[in-house]
Design a protein around this motif. Sequence first.
Motif, PDB file in Angstrom:
ATOM      1  N   PRO A 212       0.820  -1.206   0.000  1.00  0.00           N
ATOM      2  CA  PRO A 212       0.000   0.000   0.000  1.00  0.00           C
ATOM      3  C   PRO A 212       0.858   1.262   0.000  1.00  0.00           C
ATOM      4  O   PRO A 212       1.899   1.320   0.659  1.00  0.00           O
ATOM      5  N   ARG A 213       0.413   2.268  -0.736  1.00  0.00           N
ATOM      6  CA  ARG A 213       1.209   3.488  -0.906  1.00  0.00           C
ATOM      7  C   ARG A 213       1.588   4.120   0.427  1.00  0.00           C
ATOM      8  O   ARG A 213       2.754   4.496   0.647  1.00  0.00           O
ATOM      9  N   ASN A 214       0.642   4.275   1.334  1.00  0.00           N
ATOM     10  CA  ASN A 214       0.933   4.971   2.582  1.00  0.00           C
ATOM     11  C   ASN A 214       1.936   4.205   3.436  1.00  0.00           C
ATOM     12  O   ASN A 214       2.724   4.815   4.176  1.00  0.00           O
ATOM     13  N   ALA A 215       1.925   2.878   3.358  1.00  0.00           N
ATOM     14  CA  ALA A 215       2.906   2.095   4.099  1.00  0.00           C
ATOM     15  C   ALA A 215       4.313   2.346   3.560  1.00  0.00           C
ATOM     16  O   ALA A 215       5.271   2.502   4.324  1.00  0.00           O
ATOM     17  N   VAL A 216       4.447   2.397   2.235  1.00  0.00           N
ATOM     18  CA  VAL A 216       5.751   2.647   1.633  1.00  0.00           C
ATOM     19  C   VAL A 216       6.236   4.048   1.981  1.00  0.00           C
ATOM     20  O   VAL A 216       7.425   4.258   2.275  1.00  0.00           O
ATOM     21  N   ILE A 217       5.348   5.028   1.974  1.00  0.00           N
ATOM     22  CA  ILE A 217       5.726   6.390   2.341  1.00  0.00           C
ATOM     23  C   ILE A 217       6.240   6.435   3.776  1.00  0.00           C
ATOM     24  O   ILE A 217       7.265   7.070   4.077  1.00  0.00           O
ATOM     25  N   GLU A 218       5.544   5.756   4.686  1.00  0.00           N
ATOM     26  CA  GLU A 218       5.983   5.727   6.082  1.00  0.00           C
ATOM     27  C   GLU A 218       7.337   5.027   6.228  1.00  0.00           C
ATOM     28  O   GLU A 218       8.215   5.488   6.972  1.00  0.00           O
ATOM     29  N   VAL A 219       7.523   3.913   5.534  1.00  0.00           N
ATOM     30  CA  VAL A 219       8.797   3.191   5.610  1.00  0.00           C
ATOM     31  C   VAL A 219       9.937   4.065   5.084  1.00  0.00           C
ATOM     32  O   VAL A 219      11.017   4.142   5.685  1.00  0.00           O
ATOM     33  N   ALA A 221      10.132   7.294   5.013  1.00  0.00           N
ATOM     34  CA  ALA A 221      10.407   8.356   5.978  1.00  0.00           C
ATOM     35  C   ALA A 221      11.195   7.826   7.173  1.00  0.00           C
ATOM     36  O   ALA A 221      12.129   8.483   7.658  1.00  0.00           O
ATOM     37  N   LEU A 222      10.846   6.641   7.647  1.00  0.00           N
ATOM     38  CA  LEU A 222      11.579   6.053   8.765  1.00  0.00           C
ATOM     39  C   LEU A 222      13.040   5.798   8.416  1.00  0.00           C
ATOM     40  O   LEU A 222      13.950   6.121   9.178  1.00  0.00           O
ATOM     41  N   LEU A 223      13.259   5.224   7.252  1.00  0.00           N
ATOM     42  CA  LEU A 223      14.620   4.854   6.878  1.00  0.00           C
ATOM     43  C   LEU A 223      15.465   6.060   6.480  1.00  0.00           C
ATOM     44  O   LEU A 223      16.644   6.150   6.836  1.00  0.00           O
ATOM     45  N   SER A 224      14.871   6.994   5.745  1.00  0.00           N
ATOM     46  CA  SER A 224      15.656   8.139   5.277  1.00  0.00           C
ATOM     47  C   SER A 224      16.064   9.060   6.420  1.00  0.00           C
ATOM     48  O   SER A 224      17.092   9.734   6.343  1.00  0.00           O
ATOM     49  N   GLY A 225      15.284   9.072   7.480  1.00  0.00           N
ATOM     50  CA  GLY A 225      15.619   9.924   8.620  1.00  0.00           C
ATOM     51  C   GLY A 225      16.365   9.228   9.734  1.00  0.00           C
ATOM     52  O   GLY A 225      16.770   9.875  10.710  1.00  0.00           O
ATOM     53  N   ALA A 226      16.586   7.922   9.607  1.00  0.00           N
ATOM     54  CA  ALA A 226      17.152   7.144  10.706  1.00  0.00           C
ATOM     55  C   ALA A 226      18.543   7.614  11.114  1.00  0.00           C
ATOM     56  O   ALA A 226      18.887   7.643  12.305  1.00  0.00           O
ATOM     57  N   ALA A 227      19.376   7.980  10.155  1.00  0.00           N
ATOM     58  CA  ALA A 227      20.755   8.356  10.469  1.00  0.00           C
ATOM     59  C   ALA A 227      20.830   9.606  11.331  1.00  0.00           C
ATOM     60  O   ALA A 227      21.824   9.801  12.059  1.00  0.00           O
ATOM     61  N   TYR A 231      18.609   6.259  18.836  1.00  0.00           N
ATOM     62  CA  TYR A 231      17.792   5.047  18.916  1.00  0.00           C
ATOM     63  C   TYR A 231      16.430   5.353  19.528  1.00  0.00           C
ATOM     64  O   TYR A 231      15.398   4.867  19.052  1.00  0.00           O
ATOM     65  N   ALA A 232      16.429   6.160  20.588  1.00  0.00           N
ATOM     66  CA  ALA A 232      15.154   6.481  21.233  1.00  0.00           C
ATOM     67  C   ALA A 232      14.245   7.265  20.286  1.00  0.00           C
ATOM     68  O   ALA A 232      13.035   7.029  20.231  1.00  0.00           O
ATOM     69  N   GLU A 233      14.828   8.185  19.553  1.00  0.00           N
ATOM     70  CA  GLU A 233      14.040   8.960  18.599  1.00  0.00           C
ATOM     71  C   GLU A 233      13.502   8.086  17.474  1.00  0.00           C
ATOM     72  O   GLU A 233      12.369   8.264  17.026  1.00  0.00           O
ATOM     73  N   GLN A 234      14.323   7.137  17.032  1.00  0.00           N
ATOM     74  CA  GLN A 234      13.855   6.243  15.971  1.00  0.00           C
ATOM     75  C   GLN A 234      12.750   5.327  16.482  1.00  0.00           C
ATOM     76  O   GLN A 234      11.768   5.070  15.772  1.00  0.00           O
ATOM     77  N   ASP A 235      12.906   4.836  17.707  1.00  0.00           N
ATOM     78  CA  ASP A 235      11.849   4.013  18.307  1.00  0.00           C
ATOM     79  C   ASP A 235      10.536   4.792  18.360  1.00  0.00           C
ATOM     80  O   ASP A 235       9.459   4.260  18.048  1.00  0.00           O
ATOM     81  N   ARG A 236      10.626   6.061  18.768  1.00  0.00           N
ATOM     82  CA  ARG A 236       9.422   6.884  18.836  1.00  0.00           C
ATOM     83  C   ARG A 236       8.825   7.084  17.442  1.00  0.00           C
ATOM     84  O   ARG A 236       7.597   6.993  17.269  1.00  0.00           O
ATOM     85  N   ALA A 237       9.684   7.339  16.448  1.00  0.00           N
ATOM     86  CA  ALA A 237       9.189   7.519  15.083  1.00  0.00           C
ATOM     87  C   ALA A 237       8.482   6.267  14.584  1.00  0.00           C
ATOM     88  O   ALA A 237       7.444   6.351  13.907  1.00  0.00           O
ATOM     89  N   GLU A 238       9.009   5.087  14.929  1.00  0.00           N
ATOM     90  CA  GLU A 238       8.365   3.835  14.545  1.00  0.00           C
ATOM     91  C   GLU A 238       6.989   3.705  15.202  1.00  0.00           C
ATOM     92  O   GLU A 238       6.012   3.312  14.548  1.00  0.00           O
ATOM     93  N   ALA A 241       4.565   6.103  13.525  1.00  0.00           N
ATOM     94  CA  ALA A 241       4.214   5.657  12.177  1.00  0.00           C
ATOM     95  C   ALA A 241       3.265   4.462  12.222  1.00  0.00           C
ATOM     96  O   ALA A 241       2.290   4.396  11.455  1.00  0.00           O
ATOM     97  N   GLN A 242       3.547   3.529  13.123  1.00  0.00           N
ATOM     98  CA  GLN A 242       2.693   2.338  13.204  1.00  0.00           C
ATOM     99  C   GLN A 242       1.295   2.688  13.692  1.00  0.00           C
ATOM    100  O   GLN A 242       0.294   2.120  13.202  1.00  0.00           O
ATOM    101  N   THR A 243       1.204   3.645  14.611  1.00  0.00           N
ATOM    102  CA  THR A 243      -0.104   4.087  15.076  1.00  0.00           C
ATOM    103  C   THR A 243      -0.914   4.685  13.926  1.00  0.00           C
ATOM    104  O   THR A 243      -2.121   4.421  13.781  1.00  0.00           O
ATOM    105  N   ARG A 244      -0.250   5.470  13.078  1.00  0.00           N
ATOM    106  CA  ARG A 244      -0.937   6.010  11.903  1.00  0.00           C
ATOM    107  C   ARG A 244      -1.380   4.901  10.960  1.00  0.00           C
ATOM    108  O   ARG A 244      -2.475   4.966  10.378  1.00  0.00           O
ATOM    109  N   ARG A 245      -0.554   3.860  10.819  1.00  0.00           N
ATOM    110  CA  ARG A 245      -0.925   2.758   9.939  1.00  0.00           C
ATOM    111  C   ARG A 245      -2.146   2.007  10.489  1.00  0.00           C
ATOM    112  O   ARG A 245      -3.058   1.642   9.734  1.00  0.00           O
ATOM    113  N   PHE A 246      -2.173   1.743  11.806  1.00  0.00           N
ATOM    114  CA  PHE A 246      -3.328   1.077  12.396  1.00  0.00           C
ATOM    115  C   PHE A 246      -4.611   1.858  12.106  1.00  0.00           C
ATOM    116  O   PHE A 246      -5.629   1.295  11.696  1.00  0.00           O
TER     117      PHE A 246
END
Length: 254
Positions: A212-219, A221-227, A231-238, A241-246
């Motif tokens: 699904p398009r929105n899932a790919v967009i979220e993924v 965003a997660l990966l491009s901003g990870a660097a 770790y805590a910020e990435q966990d929060r971003a995940e 993002a997952q809450t929005r997907r639900f």
Amino acid sequence: MTSDSGVRLDCAGPVATVTLCRPDVLNAQTPAMWTALREFSRDLPGDVRVVIVRGEGRAFSAGLDLSLVSGEGMNSFTEMARITPEESADRIHGFQMGFTWLRRPDIVSIAAVQGHAIGAGFQLALACDLRVLADDAKLSMAEAALGLVPDLGGTKRLVELVGYGRALELCATARRVDAVEAERIGLANLVVPRADLDGATNDLAAAVLNAPRNAVIEVKALLSGAADRSYAEQDRAEREAQTRRFRDLAGLGE
């Protein structure tokens, strides 16, 4: 959509294809092509999810059109040296926009690379999210050999893919990297025989479109901003993002 600048945009449903179409000069690039590329980004239909970038003929792109080096006209090296530093930087920013839109969060961009991808050609491939290489591909960041630096958005992506030390070596020496090495050091997602390049690129595009398009967009965003996140910020971003997907899957999205 056809452009007399040497670039063409074709759209077929969720896939757009950008083609460099100056095969007689190995798709050497000009500022007019970069302007056309920037305009294409504004003309994409809203349902486009994947953008494929390719070059006609024997090469993806042999880099900068060398008439800019020796000429006296608009955007030539001579003119760029004569205008003010501020004007030069503003003009380069406009050139960069022909490349940087390929990082847009709502699309996945794929470079299909055959033959030479030199200088600006290499940077155009780096601007894409993914790269499929034919086994005859040769990559080189050749700007330093001309007394220049890569200035079309390629330096950060190169460091992200291969690390600082190797990126410095590639840029400072301008040496050519073949497809086998490119895959080994992380520049290529896939290397295929030249005859299979179009098919492999289309297969990758189809695989991206399966989700699904929105899932790919979220993924993305997660990966491009990870660097840039802890770790805590990435966990929060995940989590966010997952809450929005639900909610989206349950029809409760905003």
